[in-house]
Design an enzyme around this catalytic site. Structure first.
Site, PDB file in Angstrom:
ATOM      1  N   GLY A 182      53.575  16.196 -24.726  1.00  0.00           N
ATOM      2  CA  GLY A 182      53.062  14.934 -24.197  1.00  0.00           C
ATOM      3  C   GLY A 182      54.163  13.903 -24.116  1.00  0.00           C
ATOM      4  O   GLY A 182      54.938  13.726 -25.064  1.00  0.00           O
ATOM      5  N   GLY A 240      53.476  10.630 -22.804  1.00  0.00           N
ATOM      6  CA  GLY A 240      52.917   9.305 -22.577  1.00  0.00           C
ATOM      7  C   GLY A 240      53.696   8.346 -23.464  1.00  0.00           C
ATOM      8  O   GLY A 240      54.795   8.662 -23.943  1.00  0.00           O
ATOM      9  N   ALA A 267      53.215   7.471 -26.526  1.00  0.00           N
ATOM     10  CA  ALA A 267      53.466   7.993 -27.874  1.00  0.00           C
ATOM     11  C   ALA A 267      54.552   9.066 -27.839  1.00  0.00           C
ATOM     12  O   ALA A 267      55.533   9.011 -28.597  1.00  0.00           O
ATOM     13  CB  ALA A 267      52.171   8.551 -28.458  1.00  0.00           C
ATOM     14  N   GLY A 268      54.397  10.038 -26.929  1.00  0.00           N
ATOM     15  CA  GLY A 268      55.334  11.163 -26.885  1.00  0.00           C
ATOM     16  C   GLY A 268      56.725  10.755 -26.456  1.00  0.00           C
ATOM     17  O   GLY A 268      57.724  11.169 -27.071  1.00  0.00           O
ATOM     18  N   SER A 294      40.483  -4.652 -16.289  1.00  0.00           N
ATOM     19  CA  SER A 294      41.054  -4.934 -17.610  1.00  0.00           C
ATOM     20  C   SER A 294      40.282  -5.978 -18.423  1.00  0.00           C
ATOM     21  O   SER A 294      39.763  -6.956 -17.881  1.00  0.00           O
ATOM     22  CB  SER A 294      42.490  -5.435 -17.425  1.00  0.00           C
ATOM     23  OG  SER A 294      42.958  -5.974 -18.629  1.00  0.00           O
ATOM     24  N   ARG A 317      34.526  -4.584 -27.613  1.00  0.00           N
ATOM     25  CA  ARG A 317      34.036  -3.745 -26.514  1.00  0.00           C
ATOM     26  C   ARG A 317      32.713  -3.062 -26.812  1.00  0.00           C
ATOM     27  O   ARG A 317      31.851  -2.972 -25.938  1.00  0.00           O
ATOM     28  CB  ARG A 317      35.088  -2.682 -26.202  1.00  0.00           C
ATOM     29  CG  ARG A 317      36.309  -3.294 -25.614  1.00  0.00           C
ATOM     30  CD  ARG A 317      37.399  -2.292 -25.410  1.00  0.00           C
ATOM     31  NE  ARG A 317      38.545  -2.977 -24.835  1.00  0.00           N
ATOM     32  CZ  ARG A 317      39.697  -2.397 -24.552  1.00  0.00           C
ATOM     33  NH1 ARG A 317      39.867  -1.116 -24.805  1.00  0.00           N
ATOM     34  NH2 ARG A 317      40.684  -3.080 -24.031  1.00  0.00           N
ATOM     35  N   HIS A 326      36.159   5.199 -21.980  1.00  0.00           N
ATOM     36  CA  HIS A 326      37.503   4.655 -21.799  1.00  0.00           C
ATOM     37  C   HIS A 326      38.534   5.145 -22.818  1.00  0.00           C
ATOM     38  O   HIS A 326      39.718   5.211 -22.526  1.00  0.00           O
ATOM     39  CB  HIS A 326      37.390   3.131 -21.895  1.00  0.00           C
ATOM     40  CG  HIS A 326      38.678   2.410 -21.744  1.00  0.00           C
ATOM     41  ND1 HIS A 326      39.399   2.436 -20.573  1.00  0.00           N
ATOM     42  CD2 HIS A 326      39.398   1.647 -22.606  1.00  0.00           C
ATOM     43  CE1 HIS A 326      40.498   1.717 -20.725  1.00  0.00           C
ATOM     44  NE2 HIS A 326      40.530   1.234 -21.949  1.00  0.00           N
ATOM     45  N   GLU A 328      46.974   8.572 -28.982  1.00  0.00           N
ATOM     46  CA  GLU A 328      45.517   8.688 -28.860  1.00  0.00           C
ATOM     47  C   GLU A 328      45.023  10.055 -29.316  1.00  0.00           C
ATOM     48  O   GLU A 328      43.844  10.217 -29.639  1.00  0.00           O
ATOM     49  CB  GLU A 328      45.097   8.405 -27.412  1.00  0.00           C
ATOM     50  CG  GLU A 328      43.601   8.178 -27.288  1.00  0.00           C
ATOM     51  CD  GLU A 328      43.127   7.821 -25.890  1.00  0.00           C
ATOM     52  OE1 GLU A 328      43.941   7.320 -25.084  1.00  0.00           O
ATOM     53  OE2 GLU A 328      41.936   8.033 -25.611  1.00  0.00           O
ATOM     54  N   ARG A 347      37.948   0.649 -31.080  1.00  0.00           N
ATOM     55  CA  ARG A 347      39.316   0.127 -30.940  1.00  0.00           C
ATOM     56  C   ARG A 347      39.276  -1.238 -30.275  1.00  0.00           C
ATOM     57  O   ARG A 347      38.584  -1.425 -29.276  1.00  0.00           O
ATOM     58  CB  ARG A 347      40.155   1.073 -30.082  1.00  0.00           C
ATOM     59  CG  ARG A 347      41.507   0.508 -29.724  1.00  0.00           C
ATOM     60  CD  ARG A 347      42.345   1.489 -28.967  1.00  0.00           C
ATOM     61  NE  ARG A 347      41.926   1.703 -27.606  1.00  0.00           N
ATOM     62  CZ  ARG A 347      42.238   0.924 -26.567  1.00  0.00           C
ATOM     63  NH1 ARG A 347      42.965  -0.163 -26.750  1.00  0.00           N
ATOM     64  NH2 ARG A 347      41.832   1.218 -25.348  1.00  0.00           N
TER      65      ARG A 347
HETATM   66  C1  LIG Z   1      42.665   2.286 -17.244  1.00  0.00           C
HETATM   67  C2  LIG Z   1      43.154   2.150 -18.651  1.00  0.00           C
HETATM   68  C3  LIG Z   1      43.711   0.957 -19.074  1.00  0.00           C
HETATM   69  C4  LIG Z   1      44.166   0.831 -20.389  1.00  0.00           C
HETATM   70  N1  LIG Z   1      44.722  -0.371 -20.771  1.00  0.00           N
HETATM   71  C5  LIG Z   1      45.173  -0.494 -22.029  1.00  0.00           C
HETATM   72  C6  LIG Z   1      45.776  -1.710 -22.442  1.00  0.00           C
HETATM   73  O1  LIG Z   1      45.898  -2.647 -21.689  1.00  0.00           O
HETATM   74  N2  LIG Z   1      46.222  -1.785 -23.721  1.00  0.00           N
HETATM   75  C7  LIG Z   1      46.103  -0.750 -24.592  1.00  0.00           C
HETATM   76  O2  LIG Z   1      46.535  -0.889 -25.737  1.00  0.00           O
HETATM   77  N3  LIG Z   1      45.554   0.420 -24.212  1.00  0.00           N
HETATM   78  C8  LIG Z   1      45.091   0.572 -22.962  1.00  0.00           C
HETATM   79  N4  LIG Z   1      44.528   1.758 -22.580  1.00  0.00           N
HETATM   80  C9  LIG Z   1      44.571   2.913 -23.492  1.00  0.00           C
HETATM   81  C10 LIG Z   1      45.977   3.512 -23.470  1.00  0.00           C
HETATM   82  O3  LIG Z   1      46.475   3.498 -22.163  1.00  0.00           O
HETATM   83  C11 LIG Z   1      46.018   4.949 -23.983  1.00  0.00           C
HETATM   84  O4  LIG Z   1      45.299   5.051 -25.161  1.00  0.00           O
HETATM   85  C12 LIG Z   1      47.449   5.359 -24.261  1.00  0.00           C
HETATM   86  O5  LIG Z   1      48.259   5.113 -23.152  1.00  0.00           O
HETATM   87  C13 LIG Z   1      47.531   6.822 -24.656  1.00  0.00           C
HETATM   88  O6  LIG Z   1      48.884   7.156 -24.782  1.00  0.00           O
HETATM   89  P1  LIG Z   1      49.311   8.580 -25.312  1.00  0.00           P
HETATM   90  O7  LIG Z   1      50.792   8.605 -25.237  1.00  0.00           O
HETATM   91  O8  LIG Z   1      48.679   8.849 -26.608  1.00  0.00           O
HETATM   92  O9  LIG Z   1      48.686   9.614 -24.272  1.00  0.00           O
HETATM   93  P2  LIG Z   1      48.799   9.759 -22.670  1.00  0.00           P
HETATM   94  O10 LIG Z   1      49.442   8.606 -22.014  1.00  0.00           O
HETATM   95  O11 LIG Z   1      47.444  10.164 -22.228  1.00  0.00           O
HETATM   96  O12 LIG Z   1      49.784  10.960 -22.482  1.00  0.00           O
HETATM   97  C14 LIG Z   1      49.411  12.279 -22.734  1.00  0.00           C
HETATM   98  C15 LIG Z   1      50.575  13.165 -22.441  1.00  0.00           C
HETATM   99  O13 LIG Z   1      50.266  14.469 -22.908  1.00  0.00           O
HETATM  100  C16 LIG Z   1      50.564  15.423 -21.923  1.00  0.00           C
HETATM  101  N5  LIG Z   1      49.695  16.562 -22.161  1.00  0.00           N
HETATM  102  C17 LIG Z   1      48.372  16.571 -22.449  1.00  0.00           C
HETATM  103  N6  LIG Z   1      47.954  17.812 -22.678  1.00  0.00           N
HETATM  104  C18 LIG Z   1      49.025  18.615 -22.528  1.00  0.00           C
HETATM  105  C19 LIG Z   1      49.231  20.001 -22.641  1.00  0.00           C
HETATM  106  N7  LIG Z   1      48.256  20.837 -22.978  1.00  0.00           N
HETATM  107  N8  LIG Z   1      50.472  20.480 -22.397  1.00  0.00           N
HETATM  108  C20 LIG Z   1      51.496  19.662 -22.068  1.00  0.00           C
HETATM  109  N9  LIG Z   1      51.355  18.335 -21.974  1.00  0.00           N
HETATM  110  C21 LIG Z   1      50.135  17.829 -22.196  1.00  0.00           C
HETATM  111  C22 LIG Z   1      50.380  14.698 -20.613  1.00  0.00           C
HETATM  112  O14 LIG Z   1      51.113  15.353 -19.614  1.00  0.00           O
HETATM  113  C23 LIG Z   1      50.931  13.319 -20.981  1.00  0.00           C
HETATM  114  O15 LIG Z   1      52.321  13.337 -20.855  1.00  0.00           O
HETATM  115  C24 LIG Z   1      44.047   1.897 -21.280  1.00  0.00           C
HETATM  116  C25 LIG Z   1      43.466   3.093 -20.861  1.00  0.00           C
HETATM  117  C26 LIG Z   1      43.007   3.208 -19.565  1.00  0.00           C
HETATM  118  C27 LIG Z   1      42.334   4.469 -19.152  1.00  0.00           C
END
Ligand SMILES: Cc1cc2nc3c(=O)[nH]c(=O)nc-3n(C[C@H](O)[C@H](O)[C@H](O)COP(=O)(O)OP(=O)(O)OC[C@H]3O[C@@H](n4cnc5c(N)ncnc54)[C@H](O)[C@@H]3O)c2cc1C
Length: 666
Positions: A40, A42, A44-45, A284, A337, A429, A453, A463
């Protein structure tokens, strides 16, 4: 099994500091012999991978998109919290800690949340140094706005594109390490299993999504940063590709899954318009800084609006019910929320909904446009009685704050939100549940970590807005890179791990077998057919309001649907090519198991807390009624072959610094 959260003893503010000192004893030279897989990229990753590589570890990253820059994190709009107290409104580490625990309805681990609040301020410094263009005030200082559940302004933002800008920062840091050869990035690769050898996570099996080739990758530790599982509902604000596979596969290999039923339903999304949809769109929470939420006060007006006989602008102030301001006078439109979503549902269920389906309320900017317009007229020395001018000036201010969101709304709904209020309704969400982790962010599988997440996180049962980005970047930049050292210190002499181990061969075979099974299944229905059916069960019986009868039905229906899926799913194409139906089949297979555990968790939790609302447990005013005596614990489920056989383990939630209290936002 008693769950050991590994929280160090001592005062809450000392735990993290003393911890870092300990971990820093690891010799940097030894890190060059250690390989880490990060699944991942995103927020975090990417942040974790960049920091781990910077510290000296060898890192491999995986994502299923064509570039790490396209992770779901890019969708985050509103902002990121940090206790900087730039507004001088009394913010502090303690206050952020308190707001987050209270916001989560006292269902999160105190020590983790305190650490999150402590490092929140470092995140902003880090991002600013990377060049992330966070919004600034006229004088050049970083600007803040307010998000739900707080009475201070601590949210840093970059217009409505905060996630995108933060991800570009983390991605740049990652790219630097790719350039140095410290990170090998595998895009369009999906992790399909975890390899466990002698009780430790030692690698993954991944599919190259372009060629279809199945690959083995080994490492000394595996970090899962795969995001949330809200797409179990089919319709959500998540990116279409977001899925639970990585988290679910590690669960099946021994990682406990915590609080699966804690899901966030966000109050301000564009309402569902019909069965054709595959995605919902968030408006938002930042909009609630200026927008006022209302429905008609009288049923006949709501009906007339639904039938197109009246317009919202036809209704005077006294004919409107600003129900959040009425019910929660101190927090008003900035109530958290879970509370705001339930309040919208309550009004719509009572017949006050304003769109054709009766499932929409208004988010109105008319007041804000007037207020800003008058202020601008005053500042510019113009005529404050010129109505057209006031609207023009006010619109310009609103556009400068939320322009891209307004544009998005107009493009989807084909209505101008500057002249007619937006229509909104709650939608799935975010998932607060996820892989159980200890204070070190390690799962119950040694060497397998979970961040962002994908872990059960710091948010308890609900949250607060702008806290997901904070947690993802805290985990990635500041927590995991240190805590992982605790596990890795004894690994410095292990040496490279062979991918010829029988455990790799066996895991690879299992993955190939499942793919073959899907391709050779001569079913009649598409993957989406089953996913939609699952989503309907989840939304109707495991959604915003749940009860024992509905949950029991959902458990049976999901198990039956899973059986039907395996018998009757049709996956066209081949295994050795780019095949998105095949990708989806694997993901939906996992959702069909996770969905059942989700309902089982919701059924066992005989209380209402945060986003988990059991109709049987509510106050006379319709608020969530917790049962601290019996349910003040994290529910961590152990996989035993079928979701119905999952075994519950409890991590008691002990509050030493805050007192358990009933939430009030009145
Ligand atoms: C529309 C929207 C608006 C938001 N706005 C806000 C905000 O303003 N403020 C806030 O704090 N939060 C917000 N959030 C929440 C926040 O965006 C997410 O919780 C956060 O970005 C998650 O980040 P992450 O790095 O954990 O995961 P993600 O960004 O979901 O990344 C997941 C990663 O894992 C990879 N992956 C998944 N499964 C696999 C697999 N099996 N093999 C290889 N790769 C895999 C994907 O390719 C991706 O790179 C929002 C969410 C949404 C939907």
């Amino acid at each position: 099994m008693a769950l050991d959260s590994k929280v160090p003893s001592g005062p809450i503010s000392d735990k993290w500091t003393s911890y870092k000192d300990h971990i820093n004893l690891v010799n940097p030279a030894n890190k060059r012999n250690i390989d880490i897989i990060v699944v991942g990229t995103g927020l975090a990753g990417s942040s974790a991978a960049a920091t781990l590589a910077e510290l000296g570890y060898n890192v491999k990253t995986f994502c299923f998109q064509d570039s790490p820059r396209r992770a779901h994190s890019i969708a985050a709009q509103g902002g990121i919290n940090a206790a900087k107290n730039y507004q001088g409104d009394g913010d502090s580490t303690f206050r952020l800690f308190y707001d987050t625990i209270k916001g989560g309805d006292y269902r999160s681990r105190e020590a983790n949340v305190h650490r999150l609040a402590e490092v929140s301020t470092n995140i902003i410094d880090q991002c600013v140094m990377q060049g992330v263009p966070l919004a600034r005030e006229y004088g050049g200082l970083l600007d803040n706005r307010s998000f739900g559940g707080t009475l201070v302004a601590r949210t840093f933002y970059a217009k409505g594109q905060t996630g995108q800008q933060l991800l570009l920062g983390a991605y740049s840091a990652m790219n630097r390490q790719i350039g140095r050869g410290k990170i090998k990035s595998f895009s369009r690769h999906e992790m399909l299993d975890l390899v466990v050898f002698e009780g430790k996570a030692r690698g993954i099996i991944a599919r190259d999504l372009v060629s279809g080739e199945i690959e083995r990758h080994s490492a000394h530790a595996v970090v899962i940063a795969s995001g949330g599982y809200g797409n179990v509902f089919f319709l959500s604000t998540y990116a279409m590709g977001s899925n639970a596979t990585a988290a679910w596969k590690i669960h099946k290999k021994g990682a406990f899954f915590a609080n699966p039923c804690y899901t966030q339903i966000h109050p301000t999304c564009i309402p569902v318009s019909g069965d054709h949809q595959s995605k919902l769109t968030l408006m938002s929470e930042s909009l609630r800084n200026d927008g006022r939420i209302w429905v008609p006060a009288k049923l006949e007006d709501a009906k007339a609006i639904r039938e197109g006989k009246k317009k919202p602008t036809d209704l005077s102030e006294s004919e409107r019910d600003y129900y959040l301001e009425r019910r929660y006078p101190s927090f008003g439109n900035l109530a958290p929320r879970d509370i705001s979503s339930r309040a919208a549902k309550e009004r719509c269920d009572a017949g006050f909904g304003v769109n054709k389906t009766g499932e929409a309320v208004y988010l109105d900017f008319a007041d804000a446009i007037q207020r800003y317009g008058k202020e601008q007229a005053f500042v510019k020395g113009l005529d404050a009685n010129d109505k057209a001018l006031i609207i023009k000036l006010g619109r310009a201010v609103v556009a400068s704050k939320y322009g891209n969101l307004f544009q998005m709304y107009e493009k989807i709904v084909d209505e101008d939100p500057y002249t007619s209020p937006m229509m909104i309704y709650p939608a799935v969400h975010y998932t607060m549940g996820g892989t159980w982790v200890d204070y070190n962010l390690q799962t119950t599988i040694p060497g397998c970590f979970s961040i962002g997440e994908s872990n059960f996180s710091d948010h308890g049962a609900n949250r607060l807005g702008a806290s997901a980005l904070m947690q993802g970047l805290a985990d990635g930049y500041f927590v995991l890179p240190y805590t992982i050292g605790d596990y890795l210190a004894p690994e410095i002499k292990t040496g490279p791990i062979s991918t010829d181990l029988p455990e790799f061969i066996e895991a690879e075979k299992k993955v190939k077998d499942q793919i073959e099974k899907f391709i050779n299944n001569k079913g009649t229905h598409s993957v989406d057919y089953f996913h939609k059916k699952l989503g309907k069960i989840m939304w109707n019986k495991v959604g915003m309001a749940r009860n024992a009868k509905g949950l029991s039905e959902a458990i049976e229906e999901i198990a039956a649907l899973r059986e039907e899926f395996y018998k009757d799913v049709k996956v066209p194409g081949t295994a050795d090519s780019f095949n998105q139906e095949l990708e989806k089949a694997g993901r939906v297979a996992d959702f069909l198991e996770l969905g059942e555990l989700f309902a089982k968790d919701a059924l066992h939790r005989n209380e209402s807390c945060g986003g988990h609302f059991r109709e049987e447990y509510q106050t006379s005013e319709g608020e969530a009624q917790r049962d601290d005596e019996n349910f003040a614990y994290v529910a961590a489920w152990e996989y035993k072959g079928k979701p119905s056989d999952a075994v519950l383990h409890k991590e008691p939630l002990v509050y030493e610094n805050l007192k358990l209290a009933t939430r009030s936002y009145k």
